[in-house]
Design a protein around this motif. Structure first.
Motif, PDB file in Angstrom:
ATOM      1  N   SER A   9       0.842  -1.197   0.000  1.00 45.25           N
ATOM      2  CA  SER A   9       0.000   0.000   0.000  1.00 45.25           C
ATOM      3  C   SER A   9       0.874   1.243   0.000  1.00 45.25           C
ATOM      4  CB  SER A   9      -0.924   0.030   1.216  1.00 45.25           C
ATOM      5  OG  SER A   9      -1.857  -1.042   1.180  1.00 45.25           O
ATOM      6  N   LYS A  10       0.377   2.300  -0.651  1.00 45.58           N
ATOM      7  CA  LYS A  10       1.126   3.556  -0.710  1.00 45.58           C
ATOM      8  C   LYS A  10       0.170   4.715  -0.929  1.00 45.58           C
ATOM      9  CE  LYS A  10       4.736   6.253  -1.008  1.00 45.58           C
ATOM     10  NZ  LYS A  10       5.598   6.505   0.189  1.00 45.58           N
ATOM     11  N   SER A  11       0.400   5.808  -0.186  1.00 50.85           N
ATOM     12  CA  SER A  11      -0.397   7.030  -0.334  1.00 50.85           C
ATOM     13  C   SER A  11       0.521   8.221  -0.575  1.00 50.85           C
ATOM     14  CB  SER A  11      -1.245   7.298   0.921  1.00 50.85           C
ATOM     15  OG  SER A  11      -2.196   6.275   1.118  1.00 50.85           O
ATOM     16  N   PHE A  12       0.028   9.172  -1.359  1.00 51.67           N
ATOM     17  CA  PHE A  12       0.715  10.445  -1.560  1.00 51.67           C
ATOM     18  C   PHE A  12      -0.264  11.563  -1.220  1.00 51.67           C
ATOM     19  CE2 PHE A  12       3.017   7.705  -4.628  1.00 51.67           C
ATOM     20  CZ  PHE A  12       4.318   7.922  -4.181  1.00 51.67           C
ATOM     21  N   TYR A  13       0.133  12.441  -0.296  1.00 52.77           N
ATOM     22  CA  TYR A  13      -0.679  13.599   0.071  1.00 52.77           C
ATOM     23  C   TYR A  13      -2.115  13.200   0.429  1.00 52.77           C
ATOM     24  CZ  TYR A  13       3.255  15.718  -2.367  1.00 52.77           C
ATOM     25  OH  TYR A  13       4.513  16.054  -2.776  1.00 52.77           O
TER      26      TYR A  13
END
Length: 494
Positions: A9-13
């Motif tokens: 999993s990965k999130s940006f802003y």
């Protein structure tokens, strides 16, 4: 090399771009990774190679858990990533680019240039390309620069090679040579992760396909167990109809652009052709045939030696892109990142780059006019954004290309030159760009479409001009523009 990525999993802003993605690559497997621009493909692989840190999940390399903090660490384990955006330094030579940071030195620490040249020639020979090692990389076409990137991977004892749109700037002949290299390396135990928006390539060279949509892994199958329609449905989540829209434009009898005996020594010679009002003229040929250079000469960004250009029957002298724009010519280049956009600028600012005069009154720009026109263009060509103030660098490749279209549509051109307009663009965005091109031609715009994608140039063109070694090998009418006929002319046949 076997790779297992579990629940990544990965999130940006605050925006989640990967949602518990599982991905497995077997040893000596060629694995296609597909999805629309922005689906999360590059992010997933940048996490694998240490460019980004994952928020959660685990990565196993040959059964051993790994956390790479930098691509150099991944490369030491034999994982090489050839990125879509070329890592070429234009002011360095071909040889210097090939060995940048990996120079071969003798026991005294002195660079062994001879050894480096030997290895470089071997790598380039494997790819069946030949250009001077002492030539500045910036003097090479985008296609040849891509070949340098591929050669760099061959110089490393790679166990896994990740290729992100490796053939985007290559012709079919060069692509075929690349596939031979891939298969040879696979036979020696090398694994591949292959990202491409060209469906034919996926079905020709890959063993397995995985598809991401909106950051979720939605499909994993053997290539032999799926087909084009299922892949497209999985990518976009809907039917998109025929791959290529039908031509609806009707070229007029009158020529809008006429080029006569245009010559630039060493690049192209005595090139003569015309484009009618409302016509789409496809331009095909192998890499190095002079297609892009010819486009730059017409647009005034490359000085030619001799020849004449006529617009609507009158001779014109185009010495710069400003002259071209003033004569109603727009040019969307093959390299949108460095030539078509300013990535740190907003969508609005990029759209206004080519010409804001249409929005001024008595020489004064009015913000309300700007916002209205920009939002009209965003809506017209379906740029996916919440605001025109969004930085272009945050958009997907397909939406960036649409911004380039919007920038030049703002100038209201009569002649539109397109050089590889769908390079690196996903299947859904391609269809939208095709519709834009046909719609412009239907409105009377004369379009010159340069493309290395033969099905694309054949389907979208009223006529196809084929170049061979800087000359026009032939101009084919719609009914005669088959892949066989085009390739025969492009390779020097009669």
């Amino acid at each position: 090399m076997k790779i297992e990525m579990k629940s990544i999993s990965k999130s940006f802003y605050g925006v989640q771009v990967l949602k518990k993605v599982d991905f497995t690559l077997e040893n000596a497997e060629i694995h296609a990774l597909m999805g629309e621009n922005g689906a999360g493909k590059s992010t997933l692989l940048k996490i694998l190679t240490g460019v980004y840190k994952r928020d959660e999940g685990t990565i196993l390399v040959d059964g051993v858990e790994k956390v790479y903090n930098h691509p150099i660490e991944a490369e030491k384990d034999g994982i090489v990533f050839i990125h879509q955006e070329l890592n070429i330094l234009p002011n360095l030579t071909v040889l210097e680019n090939l060995f940048l940071g990996k120079e071969i030195k003798n026991s005294l620490g002195v660079i062994n240039k001879k050894k480096m040249e030997e290895k470089a020639k071997t790598a380039l020979k494997t790819l069946n390309v030949n250009f001077p090692l002492d030539m500045l990389a910036g003097e090479l076409s985008v296609g040849k620069q891509q070949m340098i990137e591929i050669a760099k991977a061959l110089l490393v004892d790679a166990k896994l090679i990740i290729m992100d749109e490796p053939t985007a700037a290559l012709t079919e002949q060069e692509t075929s040579l690349l596939f031979n290299v891939i298969r040879d390396l696979q036979a020696k135990g090398v694994s591949f992760i292959y990202i491409s928006h060209r469906m034919e390539e996926i079905f020709e060279v890959c063993d397995v396909i995985s598809i991401l949509r909106d950051g979720v892994h939605v499909m994993n199958k053997k290539i032999s167990e799926t087909d084009f329609d299922e892949v497209v449905r999985s990518m976009v989540g809907r039917e998109i109809g025929d791959r290529f829209p039908k031509l609806t434009n009707t070229p007029e009898e009158n020529s809008r652009l006429e080029v006569e005996n245009l010559t630039k020594k060493g690049l192209f010679e005595n090139v003569s052709f015309y484009v009618k009002k409302g016509e789409i003229l496809g331009v095909s040929g192998l890499m190095g045939a002079g297609r892009t250079e010819l486009a730059h000469a017409i647009f005034g960004s490359l000085k030619y030696d001799s020849g004449t250009t006529k617009i609507n029957g009158e001779k014109v002298k185009i010495k710069s892109p400003i002259d071209a724009k003033n004569h109603g010519i727009a040019f969307i280049t093959e390299d949108r990142k460095s030539e078509g956009l300013i990535l740190d600028f907003s969508i609005e600012d990029n759209i206004l780059l080519a010409d804001a005069n249409h929005l001024s009154k008595f020489g004064v720009l009015k913000q309300s006019n700007i916002e209205k026109r920009v939002n009209e263009l965003i809506k017209k060509i379906n740029i996916k954004t919440n605001t025109s103030k969004q930085p272009v660098k945050s958009l997907s490749g397909g939406n960036q290309q649409k911004v380039v279209f919007a920038k030049w549509l703002q100038t209201k051109p009569d002649i539109l030159i397109l050089d590889e307009p769908t390079r690196g663009v996903d299947v859904g965005a391609k269809k939208e760009i095709y519709n834009i091109i046909i719609d412009l031609a239907s409105q009377g715009v004369s379009v010159i479409l340069i493309s290395s994608d033969l099905p694309e140039v054949i389907s979208l063109s009223n006529r196809v001009m084929v170049m061979h070694e800087g000359k026009i090998g032939g101009i084919l009418q719609k009914e005669d523009a088959t892949q066989e006929n085009i390739m025969k002319i492009a390779t020097g046949g009669n």
